[in-house]
Write a protein that holds these residues in place. Sequence first.
Motif, PDB file in Angstrom:
ATOM      1  N   ASP A  36       0.859  -1.280   0.135  1.00 55.11           N
ATOM      2  CA  ASP A  36      -0.375  -0.273   0.224  1.00 55.11           C
ATOM      3  C   ASP A  36       0.934   1.193   0.050  1.00 55.11           C
ATOM      4  N   LYS A  93       1.267  10.916   8.857  1.00 54.42           N
ATOM      5  CA  LYS A  93       0.372  10.745   7.676  1.00 54.42           C
ATOM      6  C   LYS A  93       1.561  12.057   6.988  1.00 54.42           C
ATOM      7  N   GLU A  98      -3.393  10.476   3.912  1.00 56.08           N
ATOM      8  CA  GLU A  98      -4.111  10.188   5.325  1.00 56.08           C
ATOM      9  C   GLU A  98      -5.478   9.664   4.197  1.00 56.08           C
ATOM     10  N   SER A  99      -5.757   8.538   4.652  1.00 55.08           N
ATOM     11  CA  SER A  99      -6.787   7.648   3.868  1.00 55.08           C
ATOM     12  C   SER A  99      -8.238   8.623   4.686  1.00 55.08           C
ATOM     13  N   SER A 103      -6.755   7.784   8.919  1.00 54.07           N
ATOM     14  CA  SER A 103      -6.292   6.351   9.436  1.00 54.07           C
ATOM     15  C   SER A 103      -4.365   6.689   8.621  1.00 54.07           C
ATOM     16  N   ILE A 105      -1.583   6.083   5.725  1.00 50.21           N
ATOM     17  CA  ILE A 105      -1.863   5.216   4.484  1.00 50.21           C
ATOM     18  C   ILE A 105      -0.558   3.721   4.363  1.00 50.21           C
ATOM     19  N   GLY A 106      -1.204   3.228   4.935  1.00 42.38           N
ATOM     20  CA  GLY A 106       0.363   1.768   4.565  1.00 42.38           C
ATOM     21  C   GLY A 106       0.261   1.561   6.108  1.00 42.38           C
TER      22      GLY A 106
END
Length: 234
Positions: A36, A93, A98-99, A103, A105-106
């Motif tokens: 990811d 982040k 950032e998702s 959260s 990412i990855g």
Amino acid sequence: MAKNRSKAQKAADSRYEAKRAGQRSRNWAVIFYPEDLPDDWQGILSEQHFGWIEGPLHDQDTNADGSPKKPHVHTLLMFGGVKTAEQVGKLLKESFGESETGSIIGVATPQQATDRSSVVRYMAHMDNPEKAQYDPADIVGHNGADPAEILRYSATEKREMVLAMEEFIEQNNITELADFSAAIRYDRPEWHVILSTQMTVYFNAFIRSRRHKAEHGGQAPKVDFTTGEVIEKG
């Protein structure tokens, strides 16, 4: 009344400082999911200029039901000053994104690392024989971090490594300490640390004894294992 409020405030301050201390740390354990992340995620992390340790890719781990876990990498991030989980999360982040849910990412949520040695040992499941095993030699340091300085070995583990080192010398017919050091310097860094910092005299004597034994038809000489000197030839 003012005096009572002062005591209450001091108690509140004490509780706050205790909580604050528990949330701040120089060392954070973080799991990364390479599939990811960008291919150069290690370089992106290293650009933050703090020391960190990277474990081997865990691609053989399984869940309790036997299903495979998502491949991941355990890391130990070591900052020069204390940081909160929020600060570490913000840094990650900014580096990886950032998702929609907030959260990283990855990247899993950073966890405070109270025992650096345990974190690094877990990278190879050194204390978990029931789990998939990974090579400690694949644990690498970045930005000056040295895994060997953090790893601690039990007496049993150290003895097993010494036996393995002796067998390596015998199997490869090594007759010079310098050759042994060169052979393990990069491929077996945990051996090299033991050789260079703890057992130089012993292995020098061991190799010299083997060399003299070969030179004298298999008759081993007597060796002073304190100095490594041959005191009586066979």
